[in-house]
Scaffold this active site. Structure first.
Site, PDB file in Angstrom:
ATOM      1  N   ARG A  81       0.831  -1.155   0.123  1.00  0.00           N
ATOM      2  CA  ARG A  81       0.101   0.179  -0.034  1.00  0.00           C
ATOM      3  C   ARG A  81       1.033   1.121  -0.077  1.00  0.00           C
ATOM      4  NH1 ARG A  81      -2.296   0.891   6.174  1.00  0.00           N
ATOM      5  NH2 ARG A  81      -0.141   0.936   7.344  1.00  0.00           N
ATOM      6  N   GLU A 121      -3.187   7.331   7.121  1.00  0.00           N
ATOM      7  CA  GLU A 121      -2.191   7.309   7.650  1.00  0.00           C
ATOM      8  C   GLU A 121      -0.695   7.796   6.615  1.00  0.00           C
ATOM      9  OE1 GLU A 121      -2.276   3.592  10.906  1.00  0.00           O
ATOM     10  OE2 GLU A 121      -1.414   3.275   8.675  1.00  0.00           O
ATOM     11  N   GLU A 130      -7.730   4.499  15.340  1.00  0.00           N
ATOM     12  CA  GLU A 130      -7.170   2.985  15.451  1.00  0.00           C
ATOM     13  C   GLU A 130      -6.341   2.819  16.921  1.00  0.00           C
ATOM     14  OE1 GLU A 130      -5.161   1.685  12.055  1.00  0.00           O
ATOM     15  OE2 GLU A 130      -6.434   2.776  10.629  1.00  0.00           O
ATOM     16  N   TRP A 186       3.021  -6.713  12.662  1.00  0.00           N
ATOM     17  CA  TRP A 186       4.093  -6.105  12.152  1.00  0.00           C
ATOM     18  C   TRP A 186       5.130  -6.115  13.016  1.00  0.00           C
ATOM     19  CZ3 TRP A 186       4.551  -1.680  15.133  1.00  0.00           C
ATOM     20  CH2 TRP A 186       3.323  -1.214  15.720  1.00  0.00           C
ATOM     21  N   LYS A 225      -3.952 -10.456   8.294  1.00  0.00           N
ATOM     22  CA  LYS A 225      -4.988 -11.435   9.015  1.00  0.00           C
ATOM     23  C   LYS A 225      -4.616 -11.731  10.336  1.00  0.00           C
ATOM     24  CE  LYS A 225      -2.299 -15.374   6.725  1.00  0.00           C
ATOM     25  NZ  LYS A 225      -1.471 -14.344   6.134  1.00  0.00           N
ATOM     26  N   TRP A 226      -3.347 -11.412  10.824  1.00  0.00           N
ATOM     27  CA  TRP A 226      -2.989 -11.777  12.256  1.00  0.00           C
ATOM     28  C   TRP A 226      -3.100 -10.637  13.100  1.00  0.00           C
ATOM     29  CZ3 TRP A 226      -3.748 -16.433  13.160  1.00  0.00           C
ATOM     30  CH2 TRP A 226      -3.247 -17.565  12.146  1.00  0.00           C
TER      31      TRP A 226
END
Length: 689
Positions: free
Chosen positions: A122, A161, A320, A328, A369-370
């Site tokens: 991204r 961000e 957030e 990460w 996903k984690w």
């Protein structure tokens, strides 16, 4: 810094009462539509009343150039709104689709070696690309035209961000934009040469066209520090300019709808000058992810207080954070039990009127996903979702009790943070790479908390000089204007703590000559001729210094060679003769005008500062300021003090029992009885006074 926009807050849906916002990022386009109804059922169960939608949906909204599909988004927003859940709608410009980057690879940013950063993650766009801007603004225009007047959209979430991955671009677009930025800032190339000190190493320039970004110069070499500092300023401004362009398009079509973009403020992050950016949003919002380990809670409170400072004590939006592990870090630690409620209430205590997470439902595929979410892979029957429901109930009670309209009560103490000082101290050719700006403010916040003092963390541009006590921790850059404020603050009766590595350079990173700390030597009553950095990378080199107050300095010490007649030495070094540091002053108190200062000439860390603070406060006549360091107390009140709340957090890993006043209206891992609160680790109690 531009004039601040008037604060504007997302208003409740028609017929609804004003309440604390609660929710998270919602990505309905990542799930089959049959899941949407279950999402809304669970949102209602948890007390969710707002979600952010469409942040990474550009490819879904515009699957081919010029062809738009709003049907799925219309259905999702309609379902949410009819269930009483408001929408913070994204501009969807955060990540461009593949068709755009294939047709226009010139929008992709380049690293310092000139290599293209390709799609696959991204933020692969360059901030200064006129082509990317054209496409992004067109999408903003389409989004605004389509959702103008939608009763369920209460705010715009512009991009996402900014600068998280594309903070620095070294392309030719960036080069041309940097040249224009320098011309606007300095007017003449001679002024650039002076600011950057280009007489050193034959770097003199004759024309703005000779200015290039700080591209790769070879391993082991040193970039011009003035140029590097300005490139960080430019990069923040370039991203801000794009944000403003997107904001203005949205605002021109949907006037009155508040706009924001999510910052990334923490004790370990300084991507952009968020205090400068705070002037350009209608309400400040932040993405914050906890630091695992013993600093977890204190860092949450510290970052939230800095957000309150950036927002100038207007309500701000926690856009957030995580219910537990992120995805990460090398090791993605889970959050401690109870921290879902505690961390969120810490943000509320520090002025947040909205608590949201990334994300609503945990992804089953993709890079995140984690990453934990409000609805984890385990689903509704999980401790995380039970905690999410508990938090929703607590926020509901606080809304019912009148928390809306209150603000965090101003502390007596301000800890000053400066983005540009952090940028300057990151430079590799400084006296040591073991010291930079951002670690010291957190150490001071924690040390003050250890002494029962809850400080406000405020940007250097803010009104820190309106506080009774201020701390300048490693504020490396002091301009003439800031130096004047320091001098007037103390002369007029202010109490000021100043540390090593403060006031060494002006805003161009030019050293203040004559001995350190340059422009404020007379205020603090010391003169430093040399530094004594410390480390363990060279056998036998100085690696620490003991102080005669029982603390230990690591990493860095000033060699204080003289003190003013008005000063008192509070602590000195006890060192072997060969070091040249034995009996050298380490902590010095001074009187200046009607005020007092304490200069801390070494890095003591949180524990050393905490141990030294009683004597330092005593030298200022502030001994009665200290309290119980086992808990952090934060108050919110309205202007008339008709609504007054106190938040009490356990900072330790053991249960604590403390005296409290008022009626307990929310408690997590805590029990209140007859004016006494017993609070377990990660526990909190909120009282109405």
């Amino acid at each position: 810094m531009s004039k601040r926009r008037k604060h504007s807050w997302p208003q409740p849906l028609k017929g609804a009462e004003s309440r604390l916002w609660y929710g998270g990022d919602y990505n309905p386009d990542q799930w089959p539509e049959e899941v949407w109804d279950d999402d809304i059922r669970l949102m209602k169960k948890a007390g969710v009343n707002l979600v952010s939608v469409g942040i990474f949906s550009w490819a879904k909204i515009e699957p081919e150039e010029g062809k738009y599909d709003f049907d799925w988004l219309d259905r999702a927003i309609d379902k949410l709104g009819k269930a009483g859940i408001a929408v913070d709608l994204a501009s969807a410009t955060a990540s461009p689709p593949m068709w755009l980057t294939q047709a226009h690879p010139e929008v992709l940013w380049k690293d310092e070696r000139g290599d293209t950063v390709w799609p696959g993650a991204r933020e692969h766009w360059r901030p200064t690309s006129p082509v990317f801007r054209e496409y992004a603004l067109n999408l903003c225009r389409r989004m605004a035209e389509h959702y103008k007047g939608n009763p369920y959209v209460v705010a715009w979430h512009v991009s996402n961000e900014y600068g998280c991955h594309n903070r620095f671009d070294y392309s030719d677009d960036a080069m041309r934009a940097f040249q224009k930025w320098c011309k606007k800032r300095y007017k003449t190339i001679d002024a650039v040469n002076e600011a950057w000190g280009t007489a050193f190493w034959a770097q003199h320039m004759n024309d703005f066209s000779e200015i290039i970004p700080p591209r790769y110069i070879g391993d082991g070499n040193f970039m011009n520090p003035g140029k590097l500092l300005d490139y960080k300023r430019f990069s923040s401004d370039a991203l801000k300019e794009l944000y403003i362009a997107e904001r203005d398009v949205l605002e021109s079509i949907t006037p009155g709808l508040p706009l924001t973009t999510n910052f990334m403020v923490s004790a370990g992050g300084s991507m952009l000058d968020y205090d400068d950016w705070g002037a350009e949003v209608d309400f400040v919002s932040n993405d914050h992810y906890f630091t695992p380990g013993e600093a977890h809670f204190d860092e949450v409170a510290y970052a939230a207080s800095l957000m309150d400072g950036i927002s100038r004590k207007e309500p701000w939006f926690q856009m957030e954070h995580s219910t537990s592990a992120v995805n990460w870090r090398p090791i993605n630690y889970r959050a401690e039990p109870g921290s879902v409620v505690r961390d969120s209430l810490a943000q509320v205590a520090m002025g947040a009127d909205a608590i949201c997470y990334f994300q609503w439902r945990q992804s089953k595929a993709g890079a995140e996903k984690w990453h934990s979410s409000m609805v984890p892979h385990a689903g509704e029957d999980s401790q995380i979702f039970r905690d999410v429901c508990e938090l929703g109930a607590d926020l509901g009670r606080l809304s019912d009790e009148g928390l809306m309209g209150t603000k965090t009560v101003k502390s007596k103490v301000a800890v000053v943070f400066d983005y540009e000082s952090q940028w300057a101290t990151e430079y590799t050719a400084n006296p040591t790479q073991q010291v930079d700006h951002w670690t010291e403010p957190l150490d001071w916040f924690r040390a003050l908390a250890d002494n029962g003092i809850t400080a406000d963390v405020v940007p250097v541009r803010s009104d820190w000089d309106s506080y009774e006590i201020a701390v300048l921790p490693c504020v490396y850059l002091l301009s003439e204007e800031t130096s004047r404020r320091v001098r007037e603050f103390v002369a007029n009766g202010g109490k000021l703590f100043v540390t090593y590595y403060t006031g060494l350079s002006d805003e161009n990173d030019h050293i203040w000559l004559g001995g350190y700390p340059g422009s404020i030597r007379d205020v603090v009553g010391v003169r430093v001729e040399e530094f004594a950095p410390m480390g363990n990378d060279m056998p036998g080199a100085l690696d620490h210094l003991d102080l005669d107050n029982g603390t230990v300095a690591h990493d860095f010490a000033d060699v204080i060679t003289s003190t003013a007649d008005t000063s008192t030495v509070l602590a000195s070094y006890k060192a072997e003769r060969w070091t040249g540091m034995n009996e050298v002053p380490a902590i010095v108190a001074n009187g200046y005008g009607d005020g007092r200062t304490v200069y801390v000439g070494c890095r003591l860390g949180r524990q050393g500062l905490a141990k030294s603070l009683p004597a330092m406060l005593g030298s200022m006549g502030l001994s009665d300021l200290a309290g119980d360091g086992r808990v952090l107390r934060v108050e919110r009140a309205d202007a008339a003090a008709a609504n007054h709340f106190e938040f009490v957090f356990n900072r330790t890993h053991e249960p604590v029992t403390v005296d409290v006043e008022g009626e307990a209206i929310a408690a997590s891992l805590a029990h209140v009885d007859d004016g006494r609160a017993t609070i377990d680790p990660t526990g909190v109690v909120v009282l109405r006074r």
